[in-house]
Design an enzyme around this catalytic site. Structure first.
Site, PDB file in Angstrom:
ATOM      1  N   ARG A  79      43.311  15.738 -16.753  1.00  0.00           N
ATOM      2  CA  ARG A  79      42.349  15.057 -15.899  1.00  0.00           C
ATOM      3  C   ARG A  79      41.594  16.117 -15.102  1.00  0.00           C
ATOM      4  NH1 ARG A  79      45.310  11.269 -11.999  1.00  0.00           N
ATOM      5  NH2 ARG A  79      43.171  10.835 -11.335  1.00  0.00           N
ATOM      6  N   SER A 121      40.645  15.895 -11.915  1.00  0.00           N
ATOM      7  CA  SER A 121      40.849  15.856 -10.469  1.00  0.00           C
ATOM      8  C   SER A 121      41.394  17.190  -9.972  1.00  0.00           C
ATOM      9  CB  SER A 121      41.832  14.744 -10.094  1.00  0.00           C
ATOM     10  OG  SER A 121      43.145  15.082 -10.503  1.00  0.00           O
ATOM     11  N   THR A 126      47.814   3.178   0.989  1.00  0.00           N
ATOM     12  CA  THR A 126      48.438   3.637  -0.244  1.00  0.00           C
ATOM     13  C   THR A 126      47.995   2.722  -1.374  1.00  0.00           C
ATOM     14  OG1 THR A 126      50.501   3.989  -1.471  1.00  0.00           O
ATOM     15  CG2 THR A 126      50.538   2.297   0.225  1.00  0.00           C
ATOM     16  N   ARG A 186      54.721   0.063  -5.095  1.00  0.00           N
ATOM     17  CA  ARG A 186      56.056   0.416  -4.578  1.00  0.00           C
ATOM     18  C   ARG A 186      55.984   0.840  -3.128  1.00  0.00           C
ATOM     19  NH1 ARG A 186      57.782   5.267  -3.427  1.00  0.00           N
ATOM     20  NH2 ARG A 186      56.212   6.262  -4.749  1.00  0.00           N
ATOM     21  N   GLY A 224      41.469   7.003  -4.394  1.00  0.00           N
ATOM     22  CA  GLY A 224      40.811   8.244  -4.028  1.00  0.00           C
ATOM     23  C   GLY A 224      41.742   9.424  -4.165  1.00  0.00           C
ATOM     24  N   ASN A 225      41.156  10.625  -4.243  1.00  0.00           N
ATOM     25  CA  ASN A 225      41.986  11.817  -4.377  1.00  0.00           C
ATOM     26  C   ASN A 225      42.648  12.177  -3.047  1.00  0.00           C
ATOM     27  OD1 ASN A 225      40.076  13.275  -2.814  1.00  0.00           O
ATOM     28  ND2 ASN A 225      38.912  13.837  -4.635  1.00  0.00           N
ATOM     29  N   VAL A 226      43.484  13.187  -3.067  1.00  0.00           N
ATOM     30  CA  VAL A 226      44.257  13.551  -1.885  1.00  0.00           C
ATOM     31  C   VAL A 226      43.346  13.886  -0.702  1.00  0.00           C
ATOM     32  CG1 VAL A 226      45.824  15.290  -0.923  1.00  0.00           C
ATOM     33  CG2 VAL A 226      46.288  14.300  -3.175  1.00  0.00           C
ATOM     34  N   THR A 247      40.314  12.897  -0.103  1.00  0.00           N
ATOM     35  CA  THR A 247      39.658  11.677   0.369  1.00  0.00           C
ATOM     36  C   THR A 247      40.595  10.869   1.249  1.00  0.00           C
ATOM     37  OG1 THR A 247      38.228  11.552  -1.574  1.00  0.00           O
ATOM     38  CG2 THR A 247      38.576   9.510  -0.351  1.00  0.00           C
ATOM     39  N   CYS A 302      54.177   0.543 -15.055  1.00  0.00           N
ATOM     40  CA  CYS A 302      54.203   1.729 -14.202  1.00  0.00           C
ATOM     41  C   CYS A 302      53.907   1.398 -12.744  1.00  0.00           C
ATOM     42  CB  CYS A 302      53.176   2.749 -14.694  1.00  0.00           C
ATOM     43  SG  CYS A 302      53.479   3.350 -16.355  1.00  0.00           S
TER      44      CYS A 302
END
Length: 305
Positions: A8, A10, A122, A126, A145-147, A149, A234
């Site tokens: 990926r 990212s 989040t 889970r 969003g990515n970390v 963000t 998942c």
């Protein structure tokens, strides 16, 4: 020969693939090229539950591998469906990083000290269930969003905290954002969290076999075995933790109600040397016990992602 590694695009995926590329070049003596691939999970910003779970991150990588566009793909193992894909093989699972989740909150808050009504983000069902179980008074927001963000939304005041994986934050050099490490005994994480999987076409496993770490494979296959036997997607609200100590494999799994009002837990152990397939045996014991106690009605299982 140049080994082409698909990943990926990212920042986190590129960082962890870069680590694997360096290690593979060192172990094999071959040139290594990284091939960025955009997945449906990267394009579609809807919630993971809406777009079919985290397996959406793996599909495009696997398609590129089967099409011969690359020789190896690197997955975050927790994003990889437990159902094998014909023609492909998980050729290596390197030594696992920290499997814990972390709280990244404003003003140094921990999960317990965040004020009533705090807004916590989040995208994981889970983590959402765990938050509602531990802090039913807070507002849980489904975010993507990515970390960077996600951390930016805390820095801007839009959110009071986010829950992220320690492994991801470490690989990106962002551990300074962590205000609390969540203990695995009370906050089990996704099966396979902290581990990477290097997948190749079947028959070409030797390309990366030198990166495989046996104990890690045994542990994560135990965790993923529970997920598979429960026929859980998942994105199901399931946490699992495995460890090997003095030759004994300890595995624990927990299934949550999505609203956090209750959970079921099962734990078993066996000596690795006493079983031909320790991961299969212990995960079957755990999943069967959870099902006997009502796990199938307890949470939205069913449907591999």
């Amino acid at each position: 020969m140049t080994i082409r590694i698909g990943t990926r695009a990212s920042a986190l995926a590129m960082a962890q693939t870069g680590m694997m590329a360096d290690l593979l070049a060192k172990k094999s003596g071959q040139d290594v090229e990284i091939i960025p691939i955009t997945t449906e999970g990267d394009r579609n910003k809807a919630s993971l539950a809406e777009i079919g779970g985290t397996g959406v991150f793996a599909a495009a990588l696997r398609e590129a591998l089967l099409a011969g566009e690359c020789d190896v793909v690197v997955h975050s193992l927790k994003d990889l469906p437990t159902q094998p894909l014909p023609g492909l093989a998980i050729a290596a699972i390197p030594k696992r990083a920290d499997a814990r989740d972390a709280v990244c909150a404003r003003d140094g808050f921990t999960l317990e000290t965040l004020p009533q009504g705090a807004r916590i983000g989040t995208g994981s069902p889970r983590r959402q269930a765990q938050l509602r179980s531990r802090r039913p008074d807070v507002e849980v927001l489904d975010i993507r969003g990515n970390v960077d963000t996600r951390l930016g939304r805390v820095a801007s005041g839009d959110l009071d905290a986010v829950i992220l994986s320690v492994a991801g934050l470490t690989r990106l050099g962002r551990t300074e954002a962590i205000t609390e490490y969540l203990d695995l005994s009370s906050w089990p994480t996704a099966p396979g969290q902290g581990a990477l999987a290097l997948e190749t076409r079947a028959g070409e496993e030797k390309l990366v076999a030198a990166l495989d770490h046996g104990p890690t494979r045994t542990m994560v296959e135990s965790e993923r075995g529970v997920l598979h036997r429960l026929e859980a997607g998942c994105a199901a609200p399931i946490g699992a933790t495995a460890m090997i100590e003095d030759g004994m494999l300890f595995v624990s799994a927990r299934v949550y109600r999505p609203d956090g009002t209750a959970h079921l837990t099962s734990s078993h152990a066996l000596y690795v040397s006493d079983s031909a397939e320790p991961s299969v045996e212990v995960s079957a014991r755990i999943a069967d016990e959870l099902l006997a106690n009502g796990a199938a009605e307890f949470a939205p299982l069913g449907g591999q992602s």
